[in-house]
Design a protein around this motif. Sequence first.
Motif, short mmCIF file in Angstrom:
data_model
loop_
_atom_site.label_atom_id
_atom_site.label_comp_id
_atom_site.label_asym_id
_atom_site.label_seq_id
_atom_site.Cartn_x
_atom_site.Cartn_y
_atom_site.Cartn_z
N SER A 1 -23.71 11.13 39.48
CA SER A 1 -24.18 10.04 38.62
C SER A 1 -23.22 9.89 37.46
O SER A 1 -22.38 10.76 37.21
CB SER A 1 -25.59 10.31 38.09
OG SER A 1 -26.52 10.46 39.16
N MET A 2 -23.33 8.78 36.75
CA MET A 2 -22.54 8.56 35.53
C MET A 2 -23.48 8.34 34.36
O MET A 2 -24.47 7.62 34.48
CB MET A 2 -21.61 7.35 35.68
CG MET A 2 -20.47 7.57 36.64
SD MET A 2 -19.27 6.22 36.55
CE MET A 2 -18.24 6.63 37.97
N VAL A 3 -23.14 8.99 33.24
CA VAL A 3 -23.94 8.83 32.03
C VAL A 3 -23.02 8.53 30.85
O VAL A 3 -21.84 8.91 30.85
CB VAL A 3 -24.79 10.08 31.73
CG1 VAL A 3 -25.84 10.30 32.79
CG2 VAL A 3 -23.90 11.31 31.57
N LEU A 4 -23.56 7.86 29.86
CA LEU A 4 -22.82 7.55 28.63
C LEU A 4 -23.05 8.67 27.62
O LEU A 4 -24.20 9.03 27.33
CB LEU A 4 -23.30 6.22 28.05
CG LEU A 4 -23.11 5.00 28.95
CD1 LEU A 4 -23.74 3.76 28.31
CD2 LEU A 4 -21.63 4.75 29.20
N VAL A 5 -21.96 9.20 27.10
CA VAL A 5 -22.03 10.31 26.14
C VAL A 5 -21.23 9.94 24.90
O VAL A 5 -19.99 9.84 24.97
CB VAL A 5 -21.47 11.62 26.75
CG1 VAL A 5 -21.54 12.74 25.72
CG2 VAL A 5 -22.22 11.98 28.02
N PRO A 6 -21.86 9.72 23.76
CA PRO A 6 -21.10 9.51 22.53
C PRO A 6 -20.17 10.69 22.28
O PRO A 6 -20.58 11.85 22.44
CB PRO A 6 -22.18 9.41 21.45
CG PRO A 6 -23.39 8.92 22.20
CD PRO A 6 -23.31 9.58 23.55
N ILE A 7 -18.92 10.43 21.92
CA ILE A 7 -17.93 11.49 21.84
C ILE A 7 -18.24 12.50 20.74
O ILE A 7 -17.77 13.64 20.78
CB ILE A 7 -16.51 10.89 21.66
CG1 ILE A 7 -15.45 11.93 22.03
CG2 ILE A 7 -16.33 10.33 20.26
CD1 ILE A 7 -14.06 11.36 22.17
N ASN A 8 -19.07 12.10 19.75
CA ASN A 8 -19.41 13.02 18.67
C ASN A 8 -20.70 13.79 18.94
O ASN A 8 -21.24 14.46 18.05
CB ASN A 8 -19.53 12.26 17.34
CG ASN A 8 -20.61 11.18 17.38
OD1 ASN A 8 -21.23 10.95 18.41
ND2 ASN A 8 -20.83 10.50 16.24
N THR A 9 -21.20 13.76 20.18
CA THR A 9 -22.40 14.50 20.55
C THR A 9 -22.13 16.00 20.46
O THR A 9 -21.09 16.47 20.92
CB THR A 9 -22.85 14.14 21.98
OG1 THR A 9 -23.02 12.72 22.09
CG2 THR A 9 -24.16 14.83 22.33
#
Length: 269
Positions: free
Chosen positions: A68-76
């Motif tokens: 699957s693909m998920v969106l991850v904010p880079i500052n997480t």
Amino acid sequence: IRSGFAMTEPDVASSDARNIETSIVRDGDHYVINGRKWWTTGAMDPRCQILIVMGKTNPDADSYNQQSMVLVPINTPGVTVERNLLVFGYVDQHGHAEITFKDVRVPVANLIGQEGAGFAIAQARLGPGRVHHCMRAIGMAERALSLMIARANSRVAFGKELSHQGTIQNWIAESRIEIEQARLLVLKCAWMIDTQGAKAARKEIAAIKVAVPRMAQQVVDRAIQVHGGAGVSQDTVLASMYAGIRTLRIVDGPDEVHIRDIARMEIKP
């Protein structure tokens, strides 16, 4: 802002996206992500604020429906940009990042599409993306040919301009022929995608991904040779172009994978 696409991994043969091992495990209303990616284009750009991360959500499903693909904010928390990967010693664009994900938590709402649809999404993106790569490669070859001609007209060796040497004339002519052949193949491929869809153009997409980078690498190599020492220095763009175009024979699937696919489609009744 811009995004970074995190699919390729250092520990598996990522030319087959089914091998991707980064885990995406659901925990209540969140996904927990663990893994290591590299060649994440876009992540080194200071404008990058979000990563598109591909990993396994369904390891027990069939091999085409595990990812699957998920969106991850880079500052997480848990996202670490480890380093900028150089390409033959050059920084390509803003670079390509190696990134680790350790117990990274994002909301379930950050899922792109459905669970298990990551492989299909990747293929839908990679097909037209390969056309874009080839369009840029033709532009690189055109620029290299222009530089080759300018150098040949201005450089004198053994009493006459290089452009009067038979070998150089042959390189210039062969380069023009090869560029036009590649351009027509790319135009045919793009026309098929427009009129019949990317699935119908699979063979043509694979063909241009092999033929065009090979052509551009040859043209850039000739231009480097005509420039002599200047061609491999930082004083011309040619060495950087060569690094980029050589890498393109690996990017979005190595030549050998596309050649295998073409052969299978030709052989299939």
